[in-house]
Motif scaffolding. Structure first.
Motif, mmCIF file in Angstrom:
data_model
loop_
_atom_site.group_PDB
_atom_site.id
_atom_site.type_symbol
_atom_site.label_atom_id
_atom_site.label_comp_id
_atom_site.label_asym_id
_atom_site.label_seq_id
_atom_site.Cartn_x
_atom_site.Cartn_y
_atom_site.Cartn_z
ATOM 1 N N ASP A 3 0.840 -1.187 0.000
ATOM 2 C CA ASP A 3 0.000 0.000 0.000
ATOM 3 C C ASP A 3 0.876 1.237 0.000
ATOM 4 N N ALA A 4 0.389 2.289 -0.648
ATOM 5 C CA ALA A 4 1.126 3.553 -0.692
ATOM 6 C C ALA A 4 1.229 4.134 0.712
ATOM 7 N N LYS A 5 2.410 4.639 1.020
ATOM 8 C CA LYS A 5 2.615 5.273 2.315
ATOM 9 C C LYS A 5 2.034 6.675 2.279
ATOM 10 N N LYS A 6 1.512 7.109 3.409
ATOM 11 C CA LYS A 6 0.919 8.437 3.535
ATOM 12 C C LYS A 6 1.982 9.400 4.056
ATOM 13 N N PRO A 7 2.238 10.503 3.334
ATOM 14 C CA PRO A 7 3.324 11.420 3.698
ATOM 15 C C PRO A 7 3.240 11.967 5.122
ATOM 16 N N MET A 8 2.077 12.471 5.523
ATOM 17 C CA MET A 8 1.944 13.046 6.866
ATOM 18 C C MET A 8 2.089 11.971 7.933
ATOM 19 N N ALA A 9 1.516 10.794 7.697
ATOM 20 C CA ALA A 9 1.602 9.712 8.677
ATOM 21 C C ALA A 9 3.050 9.277 8.873
ATOM 22 N N GLU A 10 3.801 9.163 7.790
ATOM 23 C CA GLU A 10 5.207 8.759 7.897
ATOM 24 C C GLU A 10 6.023 9.825 8.627
ATOM 25 N N GLU A 93 13.919 15.159 -0.357
ATOM 26 C CA GLU A 93 14.550 13.967 -0.933
ATOM 27 C C GLU A 93 14.434 12.778 0.026
ATOM 28 N N PHE A 94 14.531 13.036 1.337
ATOM 29 C CA PHE A 94 14.296 11.996 2.337
ATOM 30 C C PHE A 94 12.860 11.480 2.205
ATOM 31 N N GLY A 95 11.921 12.380 1.927
ATOM 32 C CA GLY A 95 10.537 11.978 1.686
ATOM 33 C C GLY A 95 10.417 11.034 0.506
ATOM 34 N N HIS A 96 11.102 11.347 -0.605
ATOM 35 C CA HIS A 96 11.103 10.420 -1.743
ATOM 36 C C HIS A 96 11.664 9.062 -1.321
ATOM 37 N N TYR A 97 12.729 9.087 -0.536
ATOM 38 C CA TYR A 97 13.329 7.836 -0.074
ATOM 39 C C TYR A 97 12.312 7.019 0.729
ATOM 40 N N LEU A 99 8.968 7.347 0.908
ATOM 41 C CA LEU A 99 7.680 7.107 0.259
ATOM 42 C C LEU A 99 7.761 6.419 -1.102
ATOM 43 N N HIS A 100 8.811 6.679 -1.872
ATOM 44 C CA HIS A 100 8.783 6.325 -3.296
ATOM 45 C C HIS A 100 9.967 5.513 -3.804
ATOM 46 N N ARG A 101 10.915 5.153 -2.962
ATOM 47 C CA ARG A 101 12.142 4.544 -3.473
ATOM 48 C C ARG A 101 11.911 3.202 -4.159
ATOM 49 N N HIS A 102 10.780 2.550 -3.897
ATOM 50 C CA HIS A 102 10.500 1.275 -4.553
ATOM 51 C C HIS A 102 9.931 1.468 -5.960
ATOM 52 N N GLN A 103 9.582 2.708 -6.308
ATOM 53 C CA GLN A 103 8.990 2.989 -7.617
ATOM 54 C C GLN A 103 10.025 3.329 -8.679
ATOM 55 N N ARG A 122 -0.773 9.546 -8.324
ATOM 56 C CA ARG A 122 -0.403 10.409 -7.205
ATOM 57 C C ARG A 122 0.694 11.353 -7.649
ATOM 58 N N ASP A 123 0.698 12.501 -7.103
ATOM 59 C CA ASP A 123 1.741 13.481 -7.402
ATOM 60 C C ASP A 123 2.871 13.297 -6.393
ATOM 61 N N ILE A 124 3.924 12.609 -6.794
ATOM 62 C CA ILE A 124 4.985 12.272 -5.846
ATOM 63 C C ILE A 124 5.748 13.504 -5.369
ATOM 64 N N GLU A 125 5.797 14.548 -6.174
ATOM 65 C CA GLU A 125 6.481 15.765 -5.730
ATOM 66 C C GLU A 125 5.701 16.437 -4.604
ATOM 67 N N ALA A 126 4.389 16.509 -4.740
ATOM 68 C CA ALA A 126 3.558 17.088 -3.672
ATOM 69 C C ALA A 126 3.640 16.227 -2.413
ATOM 70 N N GLU A 127 3.706 14.907 -2.576
ATOM 71 C CA GLU A 127 3.829 14.026 -1.414
ATOM 72 C C GLU A 127 5.157 14.247 -0.692
ATOM 73 N N ALA A 128 6.241 14.399 -1.452
ATOM 74 C CA ALA A 128 7.548 14.643 -0.833
ATOM 75 C C ALA A 128 7.566 16.004 -0.132
ATOM 76 N N ASP A 129 6.913 17.014 -0.721
ATOM 77 C CA ASP A 129 6.802 18.324 -0.066
ATOM 78 C C ASP A 129 6.015 18.230 1.233
ATOM 79 N N LEU A 130 4.910 17.497 1.220
ATOM 80 C CA LEU A 130 4.084 17.345 2.416
ATOM 81 C C LEU A 130 4.853 16.607 3.511
ATOM 82 N N PHE A 131 5.576 15.565 3.140
ATOM 83 C CA PHE A 131 6.416 14.859 4.102
ATOM 84 C C PHE A 131 7.429 15.821 4.722
#
Length: 166
Positions: A3-10, A93-97, A99-103, A122-131
């Motif tokens: 399942d996709a990880k949630k930026p704020m939760a992580e 970039e830590f957020g990408h790591y 949330l998204h490193r498996h993609q 999903r917009d991975i850039e917005a997710e990394a910003d939110l993280f």
């Protein structure tokens, strides 16, 4: 597929751990040290191995895996004059790591990366910003700093300074 990880939760999970270990007066977050240590402890088979600044022409930051995907590199634009912006870029970039490193194994991020997906992805850039923003200025600490005061530019400036944004 997981399942996709949630930026704020992580980010909140990591913040809770930091609160438990370092206490409430742990700001600004030493995000470079955090990313290195957290990835080594939690993902020993594929940690962030290096974080360094370079004069990057055309983008703010980069996350890249080696060919074996056993180590990750974070670069940030050292030419950026704002230390807060550099910290945000590392956190992004830590957020990408997280949330998204498996993609994918390469993330190059700049001002033009407003949206990376179409309406169905999903917009991975917005997710990394939110993280990044949640990690660097968690809501519980923001509430503690504001503590019922009327919101003003001075108060927001104080919060930004306390969190290391300026």
């Amino acid at each position: 597929m997981t399942d996709a990880k949630k930026p704020m939760a992580e980010a909140n999970r990591i913040s809770s751990m930091l609160n438990a270990v370092l206490g409430a007066d742990r700001f600004p977050v030493k995000v470079d040290e955090l990313a290195l240590e957290y990835s080594r402890q939690c993902f020993a088979d594929s940690p962030i191995d290096t974080i360094r600044g370079e004069d990057l022409d055309g983008f703010d930051g980069l996350l890249k895996a080696n060919k074996a995907r056993s180590k990750w590199l974070v670069l940030y634009n050292s030419a950026t004059p704002s230390e807060g912006r550099k910290r945000f870029t590392i956190a992004h970039e830590f957020g990408h790591y997280i949330l998204h490193r498996h993609q994918q194994d390469l993330f190059e991020c700049g001002d033009d990366d407003i949206e990376t997906g179409d309406n169905n992805e999903r917009d991975i850039e917005a997710e990394a910003d939110l993280f990044a923003s949640t990690l660097l200025m968690p809501l519980d600490d923001f509430r503690r700093q504001v503590d019922g005061q009327p919101i003003s530019f001075d108060l927001l400036g104080h919060c930004a300074t306390a969190m290391g944004y300026r």
